[in-house]
Design an enzyme around this catalytic site. Structure first.
Site, PDB file in Angstrom:
ATOM      1  N   GLU A 148       0.830  -1.206   0.000  1.00  0.00           N
ATOM      2  CA  GLU A 148       0.000   0.000   0.000  1.00  0.00           C
ATOM      3  C   GLU A 148       0.867   1.259   0.000  1.00  0.00           C
ATOM      4  OE1 GLU A 148      -3.694   2.122   2.358  1.00  0.00           O
ATOM      5  OE2 GLU A 148      -3.064   0.104   2.936  1.00  0.00           O
ATOM      6  N   HIS A 203      -2.071  -6.768  12.683  1.00  0.00           N
ATOM      7  CA  HIS A 203      -2.943  -7.224  11.606  1.00  0.00           C
ATOM      8  C   HIS A 203      -2.401  -8.475  10.950  1.00  0.00           C
ATOM      9  CE1 HIS A 203      -4.819  -7.393   7.596  1.00  0.00           C
ATOM     10  NE2 HIS A 203      -5.806  -6.701   8.129  1.00  0.00           N
ATOM     11  N   GLU A 239      -4.063 -12.248  11.005  1.00  0.00           N
ATOM     12  CA  GLU A 239      -4.180 -12.919   9.714  1.00  0.00           C
ATOM     13  C   GLU A 239      -2.922 -13.638   9.256  1.00  0.00           C
ATOM     14  OE1 GLU A 239      -5.797 -10.319   6.791  1.00  0.00           O
ATOM     15  OE2 GLU A 239      -7.641  -9.951   7.916  1.00  0.00           O
ATOM     16  N   VAL A 241      -4.836   2.400  14.827  1.00  0.00           N
ATOM     17  CA  VAL A 241      -6.186   2.664  15.317  1.00  0.00           C
ATOM     18  C   VAL A 241      -6.704   1.461  16.082  1.00  0.00           C
ATOM     19  CG1 VAL A 241      -6.656   4.178  13.362  1.00  0.00           C
ATOM     20  CG2 VAL A 241      -7.364   1.777  13.258  1.00  0.00           C
ATOM     21  N   HIS A 291     -10.745  -4.747  14.080  1.00  0.00           N
ATOM     22  CA  HIS A 291      -9.921  -5.872  14.538  1.00  0.00           C
ATOM     23  C   HIS A 291      -9.750  -5.843  16.057  1.00  0.00           C
ATOM     24  CE1 HIS A 291      -8.930  -7.662  10.740  1.00  0.00           C
ATOM     25  NE2 HIS A 291      -8.432  -6.546  10.256  1.00  0.00           N
TER      26      HIS A 291
END
Length: 336
Positions: free
Chosen positions: A162, A219, A250, A278, A282
């Site tokens: 990203e 994450h 994940e 943040v 999740h």
């Protein structure tokens, strides 16, 4: 041109920035890429981000958040790009706090916001009637306002796909500005890792009583950039913080990996906290939810007393200082 060289350098740095991690090109950040710069991965955002008719919880007052999409920018803009979250309070206390600190540190720059996740932008607009700029909207706003110097500071955790896509997306607008430069994400050097380690250790010191396992949930990604989580775990362990654990939703280390490691110790209590900028879906559901597959439920089932700290890294002043210094380094590079 100088601005094109800066963008090229930013792209090149994403391939091998993390000492001690994989030498492969990193992909992904703390969350999946958005449709702003690539195809949306539908499994990267939970149902709560896509179907507000199933939303039965209060995320806070959206009107308290400064979405920073004002015009009259001036010639110098500091554009803060984030994946985003629909949790209003967390958005204000994390991304908003980072933006506020950047505004204080760089009064000569107009600080503006852009989110990469259009699915979150659309959700917030439908639910709260507030429209946050996506990347293209933010860049077009800068162009239309006559910005000459554009500094882009992502709030991403790591280098990855990203981040690369953001650099490419901004490069398409490069000819509209006289100067463009990118700041680094949070974990971009060994020094960054050490500072984040210190920040999270001090943040949780009150829970470190010798009987408590302190676990941070990231994450995770199947891509090479996932190595940052193991690197943070290795650093904590090497520095003697053996009751600190890092896992991912994940990828690896998985919940099962972390649970096994904690069970190998003599702990009575477990503190769960997100290793994410943040505290969004999740953190609230995968980590602290009451569903049978949540981390909280798994640890309770294993016999531990569990406390969940629903706060994102962006709430930590020491973490925000790293983003400010990365933005400062980017601005300093314009003068070289």
């Amino acid at each position: 041109m100088k601005k094109l060289a800066i963008l090229t350098t930013a792209l090149a740095m994403t391939t091998a920035i993390l000492s001690g991690c994989s030498g492969e090109t990193s992909t992904d950040t703390e969350s999946s890429s958005s449709e702003t710069v690539s195809t949306v991965e539908t499994n990267s955002v939970s149902i709560e981000e896509t179907a507000e008719d199933e939303e039965n919880y209060d995320t806070g007052d959206a009107s308290l958040d400064n979405i920073r999409n004002q015009d009259e920018i001036g010639e110098k803009e500091l554009l803060v790009l984030s994946f985003g979250t629909s949790y209003n309070d967390s958005r204000r206390l994390t991304i908003g706090a980072i933006e506020n600190d950047l505004e204080k540190a760089f009064p000569d720059y107009a600080v503006r916001r852009g989110f990469t996740a259009n699915i979150i932008i659309d959700h917030v607009q439908r639910r709260d009637g507030i429209l946050i700029d996506d990347v293209d909207a933010a860049l077009n706003r800068a162009v239309n306002n006559g910005v000459k110097t554009l500094v882009v500071q992502p709030t991403h955790l790591m280098h990855g796909l990203e981040y690369d896509e953001l650099v490419e997306a901004v490069s398409e607008y490069a000819d509209a500005f006289e100067q463009v430069v990118f700041g680094e994400p949070l974990l971009s050097s060994d020094e960054d890792f050490s500072r984040v380690e210190k920040a999270i250790k001090e943040w949780t010191a009150e829970y470190d009583d010798g009987e408590t396992a302190i676990c941070f949930m990231g994450h995770g990604t199947e891509a090479a950039s996932n190595a940052v989580y193991q690197k943070m775990q290795d650093l904590l362990t090497a520095d003697g913080y053996t009751n600190y654990f890092v896992g991912t939703v994940e990828a690896e280390p998985s919940l099962e990996d972390v649970l096994a490691a904690i069970q190998a110790g003599n702990y009575k209590r477990v503190i769960l906290e997100p290793l994410m900028v943040v505290a969004g879906d999740h953190a609230n559901n995968d980590m602290a939810g009451d569903e049978e597959d949540s981390w909280k439920t798994a640890f309770e089932a294993a016999g531990y007393e569990v406390e969940c700290l629903l706060r994102g890294l962006g709430e930590n002043e020491a973490i925000r200082e790293i983003y400010v210094e990365h933005a400062q380094a980017a601005i300093d590079s314009l003068e070289k």
